[in-house]
Design a protein around this motif. Structure first.
Motif, PDB file in Angstrom:
ATOM      1  N   HIS A   1     -11.839   1.737   2.784  1.00 35.97           N
ATOM      2  CA  HIS A   1     -11.359   0.374   3.015  1.00 35.97           C
ATOM      3  C   HIS A   1     -12.432  -0.660   2.681  1.00 35.97           C
TER       4      HIS A   1
ATOM      5  N   ASP B   1     -12.137  -0.866  -0.977  1.00 39.89           N
ATOM      6  CA  ASP B   1     -10.826  -1.249  -1.510  1.00 39.89           C
ATOM      7  C   ASP B   1      -9.862  -1.468  -0.346  1.00 39.89           C
TER       8      ASP B   1
ATOM      9  N   ASP C   1      -6.806  -1.885  -0.117  1.00 37.03           N
ATOM     10  CA  ASP C   1      -5.491  -1.235  -0.169  1.00 37.03           C
ATOM     11  C   ASP C   1      -5.530   0.186   0.386  1.00 37.03           C
TER      12      ASP C   1
ATOM     13  N   ARG D   1       5.349   3.723   2.442  1.00 39.09           N
ATOM     14  CA  ARG D   1       4.624   3.515   1.183  1.00 39.09           C
ATOM     15  C   ARG D   1       4.942   4.594   0.142  1.00 39.09           C
TER      16      ARG D   1
ATOM     17  N   ARG E   1       3.881  -1.240  -2.949  1.00 34.36           N
ATOM     18  CA  ARG E   1       2.582  -1.916  -3.011  1.00 34.36           C
ATOM     19  C   ARG E   1       1.549  -0.887  -3.416  1.00 34.36           C
ATOM     20  N   ARG E   2       0.514  -1.368  -4.057  1.00 30.26           N
ATOM     21  CA  ARG E   2      -0.570  -0.453  -4.409  1.00 30.26           C
ATOM     22  C   ARG E   2      -1.101   0.185  -3.120  1.00 30.26           C
ATOM     23  N   THR E   3      -1.262   1.473  -3.149  1.00 28.22           N
ATOM     24  CA  THR E   3      -1.661   2.211  -1.949  1.00 28.22           C
ATOM     25  C   THR E   3      -2.777   3.167  -2.313  1.00 28.22           C
TER      26      THR E   3
END
Ligand code: ADP
Ligand code: MG
Length: 512
Positions: free
Chosen positions: A240, A243, A245, A423, A443-445
């Motif tokens: 995290h 990044d 996401d 997700r 969403r980008r995960t």
């Protein structure tokens, strides 16, 4: 007279030739029969370990459902769904020098991390890695923590003697302890049980942090245990940090486990949990996951029955580095017992855990034309010399089947978590299968991954990535990124020590 002797000799030779021929035929028939039996064992293994996508999707659903059950009530599932009390992940503003100590299943690491105050600006981290002495894994808590504190003190003294800057304040430590713990706060928690071959009985039920703090103080080291975390949480923290996401973290090392960011109001068993961020990190302890959809073989059943923790850690026993080599050994042993293709029988085949997963991987990835590495490892490990090439090929195939199943189940586990938090492109577990066009909501995960099995075993990694794509489908898969966070469990602990340290401003913590 001479003619009679010649005739007798000729007759004798014919008889001898017939005997030799019949022995050879019998041997060859026996060998062929033996070979057929060995191949049958392999075929049965392949059938037993099959993981078609349909079955993986059932595992995905089972994982998501069990997560729900584990959040609904204490003991509601084999998944413990433990609260970590980590409600805020590092922001990138953390500054200063912090220590971390990572007690894994095989290795023990001490780290010193210098943080520069800007996201992704880890100035440097120094690391001391050593194997955990076997005798300490089943000793007393006093001996275990004395060893840990001694290593820590030696490391601190060595590092600080090189350091240009002097130690400003009291040292802060993040302790990564990768066994199930019932946390009572971010910095304290009681050991629920040991896994991965550890068995220090007097520790069970005790506060892990307190044991370490006492040992540190006894060594005269000025250091505070600022956070007590699981390796998954450390990995999520580092993921995290790099990044935002990143929503889940998974470990594939000696053991396997996962954690993720959950909405605080979804944790029904802990009503009234209020966090400033609205979310919190939950540790699944997914090594203990179980579902009737998991493809279980007689080897798994026997391995479990012979283990010190039967009926426990069922998922882990199919997936993690501690067990894969052992499953392969059991299959080879079965082949040897059912046929005499390799004689004489080596008693080394009977030794549990003699085939480590690193060796299994080396055999699996042997790309020499005559599989000379496979022959060498079989000779060194089991003392079986000159294994014929066709048997070496069979051994490679066993490794392939066992690793393929492990990696595909691991992928299903990850998608199960993504499904739980909506997700995976299916709109959550209530709404069933993926609908057309649902990827628009994706969403980008990012999934942070750490552990020697994933980082060092290429075939495991490739099978896992391939299965992720198959389960998610081509529309959704591109949104899901697997990111390796090297040494995440340790560096993440230092980051969390920083964000939870007394000197760190509360303003530095941001909602997740
Ligand atoms: P820990 O579990 O102690 O935190 P790691 O994450 O480094 O440690 O994982 C070590 C485990 O990873 C080993 O016990 C082994 O099972 C597995 N492993 C390490 N190297 C390899 C390799 N080259 N191939 C396959 N598995 C490996
Ligand atoms: Mg580890």
């Amino acid at each position: 007279m001479g003619k009679v002797v010649v005739a007798a000799l000729a007759a004798g030779c014919t008889v001898a030739a017939c005997v030799v021929a019949s022995v050879m035929v019998r041997r060859s028939v026996r060998r062929r029969r033996g070979w057929r039996r060995v191949v049958r064992v392999l075929e049965e293994l392949e059938e037993g370990c099959a993981t078609p996508v349909g079955r993986l999707r059932q595992v995905v659903d089972a994982m998501a459902v069990e997560m729900h059950a584990g959040l609904a009530s204490e003991g509601g599932s084999k998944l413990k769904m433990l609260l970590t009390y980590v409600h805020n992940l590092p922001t990138g503003n953390e500054k200063g020098t912090y220590y971390a100590l990572d007690l894994g299943g095989t290795n023990f690491r001490v780290l010193r991390v210098q943080l520069g105050g800007q996201r992704s600006a880890i100035i440097r981290h120094d690391l001391d890695r050593q194997p955990i002495p076997q005798n300490l894994m089943t000793s007393t808590s006093e001996e275990l923590f004395d060893f840990i504190a001694t290593s820590l003190k030696d490391f601190v003294e060595r590092e600080e003697s090189f350091s240009l800057t002097s130690q400003q304040e009291r040292r802060e430590l993040g302790f990564t302890f990768s066994y199930p713990v019932k946390q009572t706060s971010t910095s304290s928690g009681n050991l629920i049980k040991w896994t991965k071959g550890f068995s220090v009985e007097d520790m069970v039920g005790r506060d892990v942090s307190e044991c370490l703090q006492q040992a540190i103080s006894q060594k005269g080291l000025d250091m505070r245990v600022a956070v007590l975390i699981n390796d998954t949480v450390g990995t999520l923290a580092l993921g995290h940090y790099h990044d935002e996401d990143t929503v889940t973290a998974v470990i594939f090392g000696t053991g396997t486990n996962a954690c993720y960011l959950e909405r605080a109001d979804a944790i029904i068993k802990c009503q009234g949990l209020i966090t400033t961020s609205g979310s919190t990190v939950v540790n699944l302890e997914w090594g203990n996951f179980w579902s009737s959809h998991l493809p279980r073989t007689s080897y798994d059943i026997d391995l479990d029955a012979d283990s010190p923790n039967p009926n426990d850690q069922g998922f882990e026993k199919m997936i993690s580095g501690m067990y894969l080599g052992e499953i392969v050994r059991r299959v080879i042993l079965q082949m040897m017992q059912e046929s005499d293709v390799l004689r004489p029988f080596s008693s080394k085949l009977d030794v549990p855990f003699i085939l480590r997963t690193q060796l299994m991987a080396a055999m699996h990835e042997d790309d020499s034309p005559n599989l000379s590495e496979v022959a060498r490892i079989l000779n060194d490990t089991f003392e079986i010399p000159d294994v014929p090439l066709n048997f070496r090929k069979l051994v490679v195939k066993i490794c392939d089947v066992v690793t393929c199943r492990a990696a595909r189940l691991a992928a299903a586990g990850i998608v199960g978590i993504l499904k739980k938090i909506g997700r995976d492109g299916s709109g959550g577990i209530a709404s069933g299968k993926t609908k057309g066009g649902s990827q628009n909501k994706m969403r980008r995960t990012v999934v942070a991954v750490e552990g020697g099995l994933y980082t060092n075993y290429r075939m495991f990694r490739e099978y896992l990535n391939e299965a992720m794509g198959q389960i998610l489908g081509e529309d959704v898969a591109p949104y899901v990124v697997i990111r390796v966070t090297e040494d995440g469990s340790g560096i993440g602990a230092a980051l969390l020590a920083a964000s939870h340290s007394a000197s760190s401003s509360a303003l530095d913590r941001v909602s997740t």
